[in-house]
Write an enzyme that holds these catalytic residues in place. Sequence first.
Site, PDB file in Angstrom:
ATOM      1  N   ASP A 107       8.124   2.272   4.486  1.00  0.00           N
ATOM      2  CA  ASP A 107       6.982   1.651   3.802  1.00  0.00           C
ATOM      3  C   ASP A 107       6.700   0.252   4.355  1.00  0.00           C
ATOM      4  OD1 ASP A 107       7.407   3.930   2.376  1.00  0.00           O
ATOM      5  OD2 ASP A 107       8.010   2.926   0.521  1.00  0.00           O
TER       6      ASP A 107
ATOM      7  N   GLY B  42       2.467   2.680  -9.094  1.00  0.00           N
ATOM      8  CA  GLY B  42       3.204   3.884  -9.475  1.00  0.00           C
ATOM      9  C   GLY B  42       2.648   5.154  -8.855  1.00  0.00           C
TER      10      GLY B  42
ATOM     11  N   LEU C  78       2.242   4.800  -3.221  1.00  0.00           N
ATOM     12  CA  LEU C  78       1.473   4.363  -2.051  1.00  0.00           C
ATOM     13  C   LEU C  78       1.933   2.986  -1.573  1.00  0.00           C
ATOM     14  CD1 LEU C  78      -2.062   5.609  -3.209  1.00  0.00           C
ATOM     15  CD2 LEU C  78      -0.456   6.764  -1.664  1.00  0.00           C
ATOM     16  N   SER C  79       3.146   2.605  -1.983  1.00  0.00           N
ATOM     17  CA  SER C  79       3.819   1.406  -1.456  1.00  0.00           C
ATOM     18  C   SER C  79       3.176   0.088  -1.837  1.00  0.00           C
ATOM     19  CB  SER C  79       3.952   1.481   0.070  1.00  0.00           C
ATOM     20  OG  SER C  79       4.783   2.535   0.414  1.00  0.00           O
TER      21      SER C  79
HETATM   22  C1  GLA Z   1      10.057   5.520  -0.840  1.00  0.00           C
HETATM   23  C2  GLA Z   1      10.946   4.621   0.017  1.00  0.00           C
HETATM   24  C3  GLA Z   1      10.866   5.014   1.491  1.00  0.00           C
HETATM   25  C4  GLA Z   1      11.067   6.503   1.691  1.00  0.00           C
HETATM   26  C5  GLA Z   1      10.215   7.309   0.727  1.00  0.00           C
HETATM   27  C6  GLA Z   1      10.530   8.769   0.777  1.00  0.00           C
HETATM   28  O1  GLA Z   1       8.715   5.299  -0.544  1.00  0.00           O
HETATM   29  O2  GLA Z   1      10.592   3.277  -0.141  1.00  0.00           O
HETATM   30  O3  GLA Z   1      11.798   4.257   2.225  1.00  0.00           O
HETATM   31  O4  GLA Z   1      12.421   6.837   1.584  1.00  0.00           O
HETATM   32  O5  GLA Z   1      10.372   6.875  -0.612  1.00  0.00           O
HETATM   33  O6  GLA Z   1      10.203   9.297   2.007  1.00  0.00           O
END
Ligand code: GLA
Length: 385
Positions: free
Chosen positions: A179, A129, A132-133
Amino acid sequence: MNPFDQALYDRVTATFAAQFGYSPDLVVRAPGRVNLIGEHTDYNDGFVLPCAIGPSTMVAVSKRDDDRVEVIAADFGDAKDHFNLQPPLERNIEQPWADYVRGVISALQNEGHALSGAQIAIAGNLPKGAGLSSSASLEVAVGKAMLALTGTDIDNTRLAQIAQIAECDFVGTKCGIMDQLISAQGKAGHALLIDCRSLELIDAPIPDDVAIMIVHSGVTRGLVDGHYNERRRQCEAAAAAMGVPALRDANLDMLAAASLDAVTTARARHVITENQRTLNAADALGKSDLAALGVLMAQSHASMRDDFEITVPAIDDLVAHLQNAIGHQGGARMTGGGFGGACVAIMPLAMVAEVQTAIQKHYKTPNGDAPLIMVERPGPGVAIL
Ligand code: GLA
């Protein structure tokens, strides 16, 4: 392996061994990311400037001789999921984390990949959350691992696209490619300027004496966020009204002539200006001009706050403290999808201790705790360890 990765490797392999009673065939690591600038531009065919970071997700896997997939997630209290590879795969409504695994497997199958059953253990050291993907890194790691089990390797950009399809079509977040692509293609010592239309990756070296600091506001965002999809719809509506394929193709004159409602205009203005800022930021980075980069980051944050309306007061407050501490020697902004999560700051390495002290003094999370601060160097993308 560095000690940070080693601890995670030990945890994921121990989880695997405890659950399945033997050692995994292979372990895949896929990193999280921090985006330096270029927010909500990816799904508008625009530009982003992210880098892969040290924290990651690891998956330990072994092949089964049948069609069964068994998964254990160390970070969710050793929660388990199991299913059969027979398509179509169903969502696991009770356990949202499991849908990232199921979604990638389903997307690989839809691409025509014949997969084998598997036993999978998952563990990560990315804060959840935080923007940071962690979910993209899980998708990329699972995709790489499932292909590796049948001796298949595909181009990492294609892998990222499949992971994105999983998130859009299976999980339901209509995300862009950033991401997954940076998790798959990250490069040590570099940010990447990504053209999200052509998927061209341009190296943007981060000088050794420059630090990337990530500060988690402590405001967490949900995994599937309705606001995100709403922003995407607004952008697409703006592009359609201007008669262009995507906001990448629009400029401020076209926007002024389009007479859209105030909210849609503001959303489009963010994306149009953010694309240009991202290109300018890559330029500034190339010249080691941290002052110029700092101005662009400040403009980006203001645009996310005022036009795109994806920041929250705690984040605005944290960014202001970072900007005050850094002055003209770098910059700070919120990073990621928004509505909480982390901020990214860039500064000379020599300033790190001073900025850290200032943040600890001035910013507390909504729970009253000291915020999590990470100092990162850009790391590599997905790999089989
Ligand atoms: C999330 C999404 C990305 C991008 C960002 C905002 O991380 O997964 O694809 O759109 O938001 O830049």
